[in-house]
Design a protein around this motif. Structure first.
Motif, mmCIF file in Angstrom:
data_model
loop_
_atom_site.group_PDB
_atom_site.id
_atom_site.type_symbol
_atom_site.label_atom_id
_atom_site.label_comp_id
_atom_site.label_asym_id
_atom_site.label_seq_id
_atom_site.Cartn_x
_atom_site.Cartn_y
_atom_site.Cartn_z
ATOM 1 N N LEU A 132 -20.980 23.971 8.012
ATOM 2 C CA LEU A 132 -20.839 25.385 8.348
ATOM 3 C C LEU A 132 -19.406 25.770 8.705
ATOM 4 N N LEU A 133 -18.661 24.847 9.281
ATOM 5 C CA LEU A 133 -17.260 25.093 9.621
ATOM 6 C C LEU A 133 -16.380 24.027 8.982
ATOM 7 N N THR A 134 -15.141 24.373 8.792
ATOM 8 C CA THR A 134 -14.153 23.402 8.348
ATOM 9 C C THR A 134 -12.848 23.673 9.075
ATOM 10 N N GLU A 135 -12.054 22.641 9.254
ATOM 11 C CA GLU A 135 -10.775 22.776 9.938
ATOM 12 C C GLU A 135 -9.667 23.048 8.928
ATOM 13 N N VAL A 136 -8.728 23.892 9.318
ATOM 14 C CA VAL A 136 -7.583 24.212 8.476
ATOM 15 C C VAL A 136 -6.309 23.875 9.226
ATOM 16 N N LEU A 194 -23.197 31.135 19.015
ATOM 17 C CA LEU A 194 -22.062 31.780 19.669
ATOM 18 C C LEU A 194 -20.743 31.241 19.113
ATOM 19 N N VAL A 195 -20.637 29.940 18.977
ATOM 20 C CA VAL A 195 -19.410 29.327 18.470
ATOM 21 C C VAL A 195 -19.191 29.680 17.002
ATOM 22 N N LEU A 196 -20.246 29.621 16.203
ATOM 23 C CA LEU A 196 -20.101 29.932 14.773
ATOM 24 C C LEU A 196 -19.650 31.371 14.573
ATOM 25 N N ARG A 197 -20.229 32.286 15.323
ATOM 26 C CA ARG A 197 -19.850 33.700 15.164
ATOM 27 C C ARG A 197 -18.425 33.960 15.656
ATOM 28 N N THR A 207 -17.823 21.021 25.655
ATOM 29 C CA THR A 207 -19.022 21.580 25.010
ATOM 30 C C THR A 207 -18.675 22.177 23.658
ATOM 31 N N VAL A 208 -17.589 22.966 23.605
ATOM 32 C CA VAL A 208 -17.185 23.577 22.342
ATOM 33 C C VAL A 208 -16.856 22.506 21.312
ATOM 34 N N SER A 209 -16.153 21.477 21.723
ATOM 35 C CA SER A 209 -15.779 20.415 20.789
ATOM 36 C C SER A 209 -17.009 19.736 20.199
ATOM 37 N N ALA A 210 -18.012 19.479 21.040
ATOM 38 C CA ALA A 210 -19.241 18.849 20.547
ATOM 39 C C ALA A 210 -19.982 19.773 19.587
ATOM 40 N N LEU A 211 -20.049 21.061 19.915
ATOM 41 C CA LEU A 211 -20.732 22.015 19.040
ATOM 42 C C LEU A 211 -19.993 22.166 17.717
ATOM 43 N N VAL A 212 -18.672 22.231 17.781
ATOM 44 C CA VAL A 212 -17.873 22.346 16.558
ATOM 45 C C VAL A 212 -18.078 21.124 15.674
ATOM 46 N N ASP A 213 -18.127 19.955 16.270
ATOM 47 C CA ASP A 213 -18.375 18.741 15.484
ATOM 48 C C ASP A 213 -19.709 18.830 14.742
ATOM 49 N N ARG A 235 -10.387 25.200 18.810
ATOM 50 C CA ARG A 235 -11.483 24.907 19.751
ATOM 51 C C ARG A 235 -11.154 25.467 21.138
ATOM 52 N N ALA A 236 -9.897 25.376 21.501
ATOM 53 C CA ALA A 236 -9.491 25.912 22.817
ATOM 54 C C ALA A 236 -9.633 27.431 22.843
ATOM 55 N N ASP A 237 -9.306 28.089 21.724
ATOM 56 C CA ASP A 237 -9.467 29.544 21.659
ATOM 57 C C ASP A 237 -10.929 29.943 21.857
ATOM 58 N N ILE A 238 -11.827 29.202 21.212
ATOM 59 C CA ILE A 238 -13.261 29.518 21.323
ATOM 60 C C ILE A 238 -13.745 29.260 22.741
#
Length: 412
Positions: free
Chosen positions: A58-62, A18-21, A45-51, A32-35
């Motif tokens: 799979l993800l990178t921060e810009v 869900l987060v990746l999509r 939860t989102v922060s842990a999944l993003v990490d 992360r707050a937007d997601i």
């Protein structure tokens, strides 16, 4: 439905996807707050999944975009350009191709080898495909990409295990493609079960696809999937027509590929346009391929340069394309009457020739489709053109990661 508890691991796997999509489909890099706001998951939860997704490549921060007002803007999240990628391979009658597509759907490598594949034995063709795969893998690694898997497009009837039951235009029957892909031609050695089945020579081991999960599918199916996910959202239900020496079709209904009861739907090229017409390679008579396949059009046109001659207004070429479009329209109208699709997408060689094919196709649809008067069918060229199948094949690997990122994370 079975009432069963949801395991914590299953919940995490679902939320990772869900987060990746959310990051993949956002119009701009979400924070992360937007997601968290979009998914109703907690920020923690989102922060842990993003990490986890960042650690897995799979993800990178810009850098965040500047904004007015108080507070520091949050970093955005995008799909990693150096993460896993998909390898697409294609066997067609007169060419072989390979491409690498990254997690964001960008083509990072492409190679096409033009040659008639009909004289070669299946093992020889598959050995050359393995060479293309090895070259593509090397290109990917030089760009910092790791191949997550491969998908091969074949113009024929393919079982879920990758056995090509029949590819009439290649002359293949009961060819175990995964076994053949895992090996390359060797000068000596005992004949394997795969070579006994297809009549080819001895095989030896090739490292081109070692360690990669490989799927095999019909080329028109993969092209239709590529078209479904290419560019801005189009119609949810459409018929993709792959025009090559053979003619295949991929059927997309409500955003999902329709495969049929046994996975063999879409053999549009072997629909009879004229039952008393010329013999076809499939054994029947009057098939669409005999009127609108690439070789049929070239014979009627008397030239190998269809596109330049069509642009120049060559009467023989224009007549040949009009006749092919009429035959194609007859077959397509039957599908539209049966399935009520919104659009017909012309792919392969049909895409660049669409300006000369479409008028005849549209004329047949207007005459033959019962609902055409108040529900017109959109006839359009493919967005991906000749690359639809191989890009669709690579994209199918990438979409598996989008849908199930936890499977990738367990491999890294």
């Amino acid at each position: 439905m079975t009432d069963a508890p949801v395991r914590q691991a299953s919940l995490r796997e679902h939320n990772l996807g869900l987060v990746l999509r959310q990051a993949a489909n956002a119009a701009r890099p979400p924070s992360r707050a937007d997601i968290a706001a979009a998914t109703s998951l907690t920020r923690a939860t989102v922060s842990a999944l993003v990490d986890d997704l960042i650690a897995g490549g799979l993800l990178t921060e810009v850098e965040p975009a500047p904004r007015a007002g108080a507070g520091r803007p949050a970093a955005g999240l995008v799909l990693s350009a150096s993460g896993p990628a998909g390898l697409g391979l294609e066997i067609n009658v007169d060419y072989l191709s390979a491409c690498v597509v990254d997690l964001a759907g960008t083509v990072r490598h492409r190679e096409v080898r033009h040659a008639d594949q009909r004289p070669g034995r299946p093992a020889e063709v598959l050995a050359e495909v393995a060479e293309l795969a090895a070259a593509a893998r090397a290109h990917a690694e030089r760009q910092g990409l790791t191949l997550a898997g491969a998908a091969l497009a074949v113009p024929g009837l393919v079982t879920p295990t990758g056995l090509v039951r029949l590819a009439p235009n290649l002359g293949w029957r009961d060819v175990d493609v995964p076994a053949g892909l895992a090996q390359g031609l060797a000068g000596s050695g005992p004949r394997s079960e795969a070579t006994r089945r297809d009549g080819a020579g001895p095989l030896g081991r090739s490292a081109a696809l070692d360690g990669l999960p490989v799927t095999v599918d019909n080329e028109a199916n993969l092209a239709a999937l590529g078209e479904l996910h290419a560019g801005p959202a189009g119609p949810a239900s459409f018929l993709y027509v792959s025009g090559e020496i053979g003619i295949g079709a991929g059927i997309v209904l409500h955003g999902t590929l329709f495969r049929g009861a046994r996975g063999w739907s879409g053999e549009l090229g072997h629909m009879a346009v004229r039952p008393d017409g010329p013999a076809c390679r499939c054994g029947a008579r009057g098939c669409l391929e005999q009127y609108a396949g690439q070789e049929a059009i070239l014979r009627a046109a008397g030239t190998d340069d269809l596109l330049p001659q069509a642009k120049a207004g060559n009467p023989a070429v224009l007549d040949a394309l009009s006749a092919a479009g009429a035959a194609l329209g007859v077959a397509v109208a039957g599908v539209v009457n049966l399935l009520d699709v919104e659009a017909v997408v012309l792919g392969g060689i049909y895409a660049p020739l669409a300006p000369w094919l479409c008028p005849a196709v549209e004329a047949e649809i207007r005459q033959r489709v019962l609902t055409a008067g108040w529900s017109p069918v959109d006839i359009r060229p493919s967005v991906l053109g000749a690359d639809a199948a191989v890009v669709g094949a690579a994209g199918s690997v990438v979409r598996t990661i989008h849908d199930h990122p936890a499977r990738w994370l367990t491999r890294v």
